[in-house]
Design a protein around this motif. Structure first.
Motif, PDB file in Angstrom:
ATOM      1  N   TYR A  86       0.828  -1.195   0.000  1.00  0.00           N
ATOM      2  CA  TYR A  86       0.000   0.000   0.000  1.00  0.00           C
ATOM      3  C   TYR A  86       0.870   1.255   0.000  1.00  0.00           C
ATOM      4  O   TYR A  86       1.829   1.364   0.760  1.00  0.00           O
ATOM      5  N   GLU A  87       0.488   2.219  -0.843  1.00  0.00           N
ATOM      6  CA  GLU A  87       1.095   3.540  -0.810  1.00  0.00           C
ATOM      7  C   GLU A  87       0.425   4.364   0.286  1.00  0.00           C
ATOM      8  O   GLU A  87      -0.787   4.328   0.441  1.00  0.00           O
ATOM      9  N   ASP A  88       1.225   5.129   1.027  1.00  0.00           N
ATOM     10  CA  ASP A  88       0.654   6.044   1.999  1.00  0.00           C
ATOM     11  C   ASP A  88       1.700   7.058   2.435  1.00  0.00           C
ATOM     12  O   ASP A  88       2.900   6.842   2.288  1.00  0.00           O
ATOM     13  N   ASP A  89       1.217   8.168   2.964  1.00  0.00           N
ATOM     14  CA  ASP A  89       2.040   9.198   3.574  1.00  0.00           C
ATOM     15  C   ASP A  89       1.795   9.108   5.074  1.00  0.00           C
ATOM     16  O   ASP A  89       0.697   9.352   5.548  1.00  0.00           O
ATOM     17  N   PHE A  90       2.816   8.748   5.836  1.00  0.00           N
ATOM     18  CA  PHE A  90       2.642   8.481   7.259  1.00  0.00           C
ATOM     19  C   PHE A  90       2.209   9.727   8.038  1.00  0.00           C
ATOM     20  O   PHE A  90       1.572   9.621   9.074  1.00  0.00           O
ATOM     21  N   GLU A  91       2.563  10.898   7.516  1.00  0.00           N
ATOM     22  CA  GLU A  91       2.202  12.135   8.211  1.00  0.00           C
ATOM     23  C   GLU A  91       0.829  12.666   7.779  1.00  0.00           C
ATOM     24  O   GLU A  91       0.212  13.456   8.495  1.00  0.00           O
ATOM     25  N   ASN A  92       0.378  12.235   6.614  1.00  0.00           N
ATOM     26  CA  ASN A  92      -0.950  12.620   6.113  1.00  0.00           C
ATOM     27  C   ASN A  92      -1.625  11.370   5.549  1.00  0.00           C
ATOM     28  O   ASN A  92      -1.757  11.212   4.335  1.00  0.00           O
ATOM     29  N   PRO A  93      -2.051  10.452   6.419  1.00  0.00           N
ATOM     30  CA  PRO A  93      -2.505   9.140   5.964  1.00  0.00           C
ATOM     31  C   PRO A  93      -3.777   9.185   5.137  1.00  0.00           C
ATOM     32  O   PRO A  93      -4.650  10.030   5.334  1.00  0.00           O
ATOM     33  N   SER A  94      -3.831   8.230   4.235  1.00  0.00           N
ATOM     34  CA  SER A  94      -5.013   8.074   3.385  1.00  0.00           C
ATOM     35  C   SER A  94      -6.100   7.303   4.138  1.00  0.00           C
ATOM     36  O   SER A  94      -5.801   6.354   4.868  1.00  0.00           O
ATOM     37  N   PRO A  95      -7.365   7.669   3.956  1.00  0.00           N
ATOM     38  CA  PRO A  95      -8.451   6.893   4.571  1.00  0.00           C
ATOM     39  C   PRO A  95      -8.478   5.437   4.102  1.00  0.00           C
ATOM     40  O   PRO A  95      -9.009   4.575   4.794  1.00  0.00           O
ATOM     41  N   GLU A  96      -7.879   5.163   2.946  1.00  0.00           N
ATOM     42  CA  GLU A  96      -7.905   3.816   2.377  1.00  0.00           C
ATOM     43  C   GLU A  96      -7.047   2.824   3.170  1.00  0.00           C
ATOM     44  O   GLU A  96      -7.171   1.611   2.968  1.00  0.00           O
ATOM     45  N   THR A  97      -6.190   3.308   4.057  1.00  0.00           N
ATOM     46  CA  THR A  97      -5.335   2.391   4.826  1.00  0.00           C
ATOM     47  C   THR A  97      -5.787   2.252   6.277  1.00  0.00           C
ATOM     48  O   THR A  97      -5.125   1.567   7.056  1.00  0.00           O
ATOM     49  N   ARG A  98      -6.902   2.868   6.638  1.00  0.00           N
ATOM     50  CA  ARG A  98      -7.335   2.841   8.033  1.00  0.00           C
ATOM     51  C   ARG A  98      -7.637   1.431   8.531  1.00  0.00           C
ATOM     52  O   ARG A  98      -7.520   1.152   9.724  1.00  0.00           O
ATOM     53  N   HIS A  99      -8.030   0.558   7.629  1.00  0.00           N
ATOM     54  CA  HIS A  99      -8.420  -0.790   8.039  1.00  0.00           C
ATOM     55  C   HIS A  99      -7.224  -1.695   8.297  1.00  0.00           C
ATOM     56  O   HIS A  99      -7.381  -2.798   8.844  1.00  0.00           O
ATOM     57  N   LEU A 100      -6.023  -1.275   7.939  1.00  0.00           N
ATOM     58  CA  LEU A 100      -4.853  -2.146   8.025  1.00  0.00           C
ATOM     59  C   LEU A 100      -4.374  -2.268   9.466  1.00  0.00           C
ATOM     60  O   LEU A 100      -4.022  -1.279  10.104  1.00  0.00           O
ATOM     61  N   LYS A 101      -4.358  -3.494   9.971  1.00  0.00           N
ATOM     62  CA  LYS A 101      -3.895  -3.765  11.331  1.00  0.00           C
ATOM     63  C   LYS A 101      -3.157  -5.099  11.346  1.00  0.00           C
ATOM     64  O   LYS A 101      -3.425  -5.972  10.518  1.00  0.00           O
TER      65      LYS A 101
END
Length: 222
Positions: A86-101
């Motif tokens: 998954y692509e993401d910006d750790f300081e400005n996270p995307s809502p699309e990665t919220r489910h990842l645990k």
């Protein structure tokens, strides 16, 4: 960031070095996964994920997820037959990665690069399952440069901590430290990363120990 590196950040030399840097952190993570029976792993700042490949070979039943900037994620999708990327910006996270645990969240030598480490800690806290743990590594400034060296010697590092400073920072943010110890920052052997590290410490008369990465196993605030 990829776009600020003057080109592609994960060029050929960095890809070669990726196997050697923080090698011991991932070996420790593999032992931790097995000892605790964890079944899932998220690597925040996974890079090209070559060390995650070693974990996958040893424990193919562990679900692996890697998160990083666009270029390394494109590399992972093209070169790895395992994992979710998954692509993401750790300081400005995307809502699309919220489910990842996951049971274990790794963040190896990333926190010293970010402008606001509080945001990264919040990101890590959101990724860990209840009952899981977060494994963070970052250079120990004292062990890299000697005592009373009050700035980072690495042009890409915004902030480096001593062991005492980093422990104080984490606990001030409500994190509970389970273990805090040192590991080598680079894999020993006949490779350019290790030879450079040895030469650097010798020429600069830095502390002799190459166990200069501090590693924290911790739980986020409840």
């Amino acid at each position: 960031m990829d776009q600020d590196s003057g080109g592609v950040y994960w060029h050929a030399r960095r890809l070669a070095d990726a196997y050697n840097y923080q090698y011991a952190v991932y070996q420790y993570a593999a032992r931790l996964l097995r000892a605790r029976g964890y079944k899932s792993l998220i690597d925040v700042g996974c890079g090209p994920a070559v060390k995650l490949g070693l974990i996958h070979k040893r424990m193919p039943d562990v679900a692996i997820t890697g998160i990083d900037q666009p270029h390394p994620i494109a590399f992972c999708k093209e070169h790895h037959s395992f994992g979710a990327w998954y692509e993401d910006d750790f300081e400005n996270p995307s809502p699309e990665t919220r489910h990842l645990k996951a049971d274990l969240v790794i963040c190896a030598d990333v926190i010293e690069h970010v402008l606001n480490p509080d945001k990264l800690l919040a990101y890590l806290a959101q990724r860990v399952q209840p009952g899981g743990a977060v494994l963070i590594s970052t250079p120990d400034r004292d062990r890299h440069y000697g005592q009373n060296f009050l700035q980072s010697g690495h042009k890409d590092h915004i902030r480096e901590w001593t062991k005492e400073e980093f422990a104080a920072y984490l606990t001030s943010r409500g994190w509970r430290i389970e273990k805090h110890f040192h590991l080598p920052g680079v894999r020993a052997g006949f490779n350019m990363a290790f030879l450079y590290a040895v030469a650097y410490h010798f020429l600069q008369q830095r502390p002799k120990s190459l166990s200069n990465n501090q590693v924290v196993l911790a739980q986020p605030p409840a």
